[in-house]
Write a protein that holds these residues in place. Structure first.
Motif, short mmCIF file in Angstrom:
data_model
loop_
_atom_site.label_atom_id
_atom_site.label_comp_id
_atom_site.label_asym_id
_atom_site.label_seq_id
_atom_site.Cartn_x
_atom_site.Cartn_y
_atom_site.Cartn_z
N ILE A 280 0.76 -1.34 -0.14
CA ILE A 280 -0.04 0.08 -0.12
C ILE A 280 0.82 1.25 0.00
CG2 ILE A 280 -1.55 1.21 1.53
CD1 ILE A 280 -2.82 -1.36 2.24
N ASN A 281 2.05 1.38 0.87
CA ASN A 281 2.78 2.42 0.94
C ASN A 281 3.77 2.67 -0.62
OD1 ASN A 281 2.04 3.14 3.38
ND2 ASN A 281 3.81 2.42 4.35
N THR B 278 -11.19 -6.86 -2.43
CA THR B 278 -10.66 -6.56 -1.17
C THR B 278 -10.22 -8.14 -0.63
OG1 THR B 278 -12.30 -4.89 -0.54
CG2 THR B 278 -11.37 -6.10 1.32
N GLY B 279 -11.11 -9.06 -1.03
CA GLY B 279 -10.78 -10.48 -0.37
C GLY B 279 -9.55 -10.64 -1.27
N ILE B 280 -9.52 -10.89 -2.29
CA ILE B 280 -8.21 -11.04 -3.07
C ILE B 280 -6.88 -10.35 -2.53
CG2 ILE B 280 -7.13 -10.66 -5.65
CD1 ILE B 280 -9.96 -11.19 -6.70
N ALA B 281 -7.09 -9.30 -2.29
CA ALA B 281 -5.90 -8.21 -1.74
C ALA B 281 -5.26 -8.94 -0.21
CB ALA B 281 -6.25 -6.89 -1.60
N LEU B 282 -6.03 -9.98 0.27
CA LEU B 282 -5.87 -10.55 1.57
C LEU B 282 -4.79 -11.80 1.35
CD1 LEU B 282 -9.05 -10.44 3.28
CD2 LEU B 282 -7.31 -8.82 3.79
N LEU C 128 5.66 -19.25 -1.30
CA LEU C 128 4.84 -18.97 -2.43
C LEU C 128 4.14 -17.55 -2.02
CD1 LEU C 128 3.21 -22.30 -3.12
CD2 LEU C 128 4.85 -20.96 -4.83
N LEU C 129 3.56 -17.46 -0.82
CA LEU C 129 3.19 -16.07 -0.33
C LEU C 129 4.06 -15.07 0.04
CD1 LEU C 129 0.00 -17.13 1.66
CD2 LEU C 129 -0.04 -16.45 -0.88
N GLU C 130 5.13 -15.32 0.32
CA GLU C 130 6.24 -14.38 0.56
C GLU C 130 6.73 -13.80 -1.13
OE1 GLU C 130 9.90 -12.49 2.32
OE2 GLU C 130 8.09 -13.26 2.73
N VAL C 131 6.62 -14.29 -2.03
CA VAL C 131 6.88 -13.92 -3.55
C VAL C 131 5.59 -13.56 -4.26
CG1 VAL C 131 7.95 -14.46 -5.79
CG2 VAL C 131 8.76 -15.59 -3.58
N VAL C 132 4.52 -14.31 -4.23
CA VAL C 132 3.31 -14.09 -4.85
C VAL C 132 2.18 -13.31 -4.16
CG1 VAL C 132 1.58 -15.26 -6.31
CG2 VAL C 132 3.75 -16.18 -6.22
N GLY C 133 2.22 -13.28 -3.19
CA GLY C 133 1.15 -12.53 -2.23
C GLY C 133 1.22 -11.16 -2.52
N PRO C 134 2.28 -10.42 -2.31
CA PRO C 134 2.47 -9.15 -2.42
C PRO C 134 2.13 -8.82 -3.97
CG PRO C 134 4.33 -9.88 -1.15
CD PRO C 134 3.67 -10.85 -1.85
N VAL C 135 2.09 -9.38 -4.99
CA VAL C 135 2.01 -9.23 -6.37
C VAL C 135 0.45 -9.42 -6.42
CG1 VAL C 135 2.17 -9.93 -8.58
CG2 VAL C 135 4.07 -10.20 -7.11
N ILE C 136 0.05 -10.41 -5.96
CA ILE C 136 -1.62 -10.18 -5.86
C ILE C 136 -2.15 -9.19 -5.33
CG2 ILE C 136 -3.48 -11.68 -5.28
CD1 ILE C 136 -1.88 -14.10 -5.22
N THR C 137 -1.75 -8.76 -4.23
CA THR C 137 -2.16 -7.49 -3.48
C THR C 137 -2.08 -6.31 -4.55
OG1 THR C 137 -1.75 -8.29 -1.32
CG2 THR C 137 -2.21 -6.02 -1.64
N GLN C 138 -0.93 -6.08 -5.06
CA GLN C 138 -0.58 -5.16 -5.79
C GLN C 138 -1.53 -4.84 -6.95
OE1 GLN C 138 2.40 -5.24 -8.89
NE2 GLN C 138 3.37 -3.28 -8.07
N HIS D 276 -4.60 -2.19 -7.97
CA HIS D 276 -4.62 -1.47 -9.59
C HIS D 276 -6.15 -1.56 -10.06
CE1 HIS D 276 -0.02 -1.55 -10.24
NE2 HIS D 276 -0.37 -0.96 -9.04
N TRP D 277 -6.64 -3.03 -9.85
CA TRP D 277 -7.93 -3.13 -10.49
C TRP D 277 -9.13 -2.33 -10.04
CZ3 TRP D 277 -6.41 -9.10 -10.08
CH2 TRP D 277 -5.68 -9.40 -11.16
N ALA D 278 -8.89 -2.15 -8.58
CA ALA D 278 -9.76 -1.30 -7.88
C ALA D 278 -9.57 0.32 -8.22
CB ALA D 278 -9.65 -1.43 -6.46
N ASP D 279 -8.49 0.52 -9.12
CA ASP D 279 -8.21 1.92 -9.28
C ASP D 279 -8.04 2.92 -8.19
OD1 ASP D 279 -8.80 1.49 -12.11
OD2 ASP D 279 -11.07 1.58 -11.92
#
Length: 394
Positions: free
Chosen positions: A140-141, A332-336, A370-380, A384-387
């Motif tokens: 987020i930052n 929102t759920g996907i970003a978790l 997996l979530l160390e590498v992929v998790g932040p990408v999914i949140t990002q 973005h998709w939420a504009d």
């Protein structure tokens, strides 16, 4: 002739942090991927190549610094939480409770059906409930994200992390007290520990703001004072064997509601905070072993898919009643998705009691990586998709 092994042992962590930081900067500029994903990947690869150089015990300086880095992030995270908003719109809290309970139930069921012992399944389910505050806040930052999805994600992470922490402590407590078989003893011990942690954070949150006002140094010295408060809380938590997670989170929450301005120019606690963050995300995967990751990869993939779907659907189901569209509820759920740092530090804390749970949970090692590498990408991507990021705003 100097001993190469001794030199590597002394230089291992500084070099790993430098390599991770440089790689993160270059990859982020070329691809816009989150820096923390790169830190985690580089940290894991270096730990496999030089395991002795990147070793860390439960009482090592690196572990202490990692806990301090997590404490600084949790303070800032707690500062972003608005309890008044949850009182105005209780459906946000309801959705947080629902997604946590659903995630716990589904993960426990899958783990139990694969033949895991009940206690091991409970541990895995309790950890799967959580979303890493460190991973979410850093994305987020970094993206300068703001809006309904961003704020809801922050509040949902706070809810599921506290619930996960409590359930994890109860299960570990029962593990410790299993000779007596007393669930009541495990619950009361864990409840007292968390109450003490929260009380420590609240006391610090009540003390620091008046002191700063008295000194007339709120704008100039606020960041230093809050950082010192976090350091004291992390040290006190280790001394009294309570949770630094809840203590530092409560500190930030209390400071916010004491109406203390936390300067945005010192977001992430400035340069030192940024440096400690690199160490934290490298440390989070340095304890993982490649063989264990491979052994648990199959079950981890199933559990991660189930966790992802359950969190997205559970939060999305409450979208309309909580005042947003179905689409934003699902995002929102996907970003978790991020989970790894929170899990790693909780497991490190159990080592003080002589319990090495990673050896019991091969699937957790694969999930963590997996979530160390992929998790932040999914949140990002969800933000973005939420504009809600400047780069994607219309």
């Amino acid at each position: 002739m100097p001993d190469i092994q001794a030199i590597l042992a002394d230089l291992g962590w500084p070099l790993a942090i430098a390599v991770a930081w440089l790689t993160g900067e270059f990859v982020h500029r070329w691809t816009r991927l989150p820096r923390i994903s790169v830190y985690g990947l580089i940290g894991f690869l270096l730990a496999q190549a030089f395991p002795e150089a990147l070793s860390s015990g439960a009482s090592s300086n690196v572990t202490i610094l990692a806990n301090l880095a997590f404490g600084l992030i949790l303070f800032e995270f707690g500062y972003r939480i608005n309890l008044h908003w949850l009182r105005i719109n209780p459906w946000i809290a309801v959705s947080g409770l629902a997604e946590s309970a659903a995630t716990f139930g589904v993960v426990y069921l899958i783990a139990h059906l694969t033949g895991m012992p009940p206690l091991t399944s409970l541990l895995l389910a309790s950890l799967a409930m959580s979303t890493s505050p460190a991973g979410v806040l850093r994305v987020i930052n970094e993206e300068d994200s703001s809006g309904q999805v961003t704020e809801r994600v922050l509040h949902l992470v706070a809810i599921n992390s506290v619930i996960a922490l409590f359930v994890f402590k109860v299960v570990v407590g029962f593990w410790v007290f299993q000779t007596s078989g007393s669930l009541t003893q495990a619950v009361s011990h864990s409840g007292i520990e968390l109450l003490v942690s929260a009380a420590m954070g609240a006391v610090m949150g009540f003390i620091v703001p008046p002191v700063l006002r008295r000194l007339g140094a709120l704008a100039r010295d606020g960041t230093i004072a809050f950082a010192l408060g976090v350091i004291l809380l992390v040290a006190a938590s280790r001394a009294f064997d309570v949770s630094p997670v809840l203590a530092t989170l409560t500190f930030g929450l209390t400071a916010r509601h004491k109406r203390v301005a936390f300067s945005r120019t010192e977001r992430n606690f400035g340069g030192i905070g940024e440096l400690l963050t690199v160490l934290l995300f490298v440390f989070a995967v340095s304890t993982l072993e490649w063989e264990r990751v491979v052994d648990g990869a199959g079950l981890a993939a199933v559990l991660l898919l189930a966790r992802f779907v359950v969190k997205a659907v559970s939060v999305g189901a409450f979208a309309h009643v909580s005042g947003i569209t179905w689409r934003k509820g699902l995002l929102t759920g996907i970003a978790l998705s991020p989970m790894s740092v929170f899990v790693t530090l909780l497991l490190e804390q159990t080592k003080y009691m002589g319990i090495v749970l990673v050896d019991e949970l091969a699937a957790l090692a694969a999930m963590t990586l997996l979530l160390e590498v992929v998790g932040p990408v999914i949140t990002q991507r969800a933000l973005h998709w939420a504009d809600e990021t400047p780069k994607e705003a219309k």
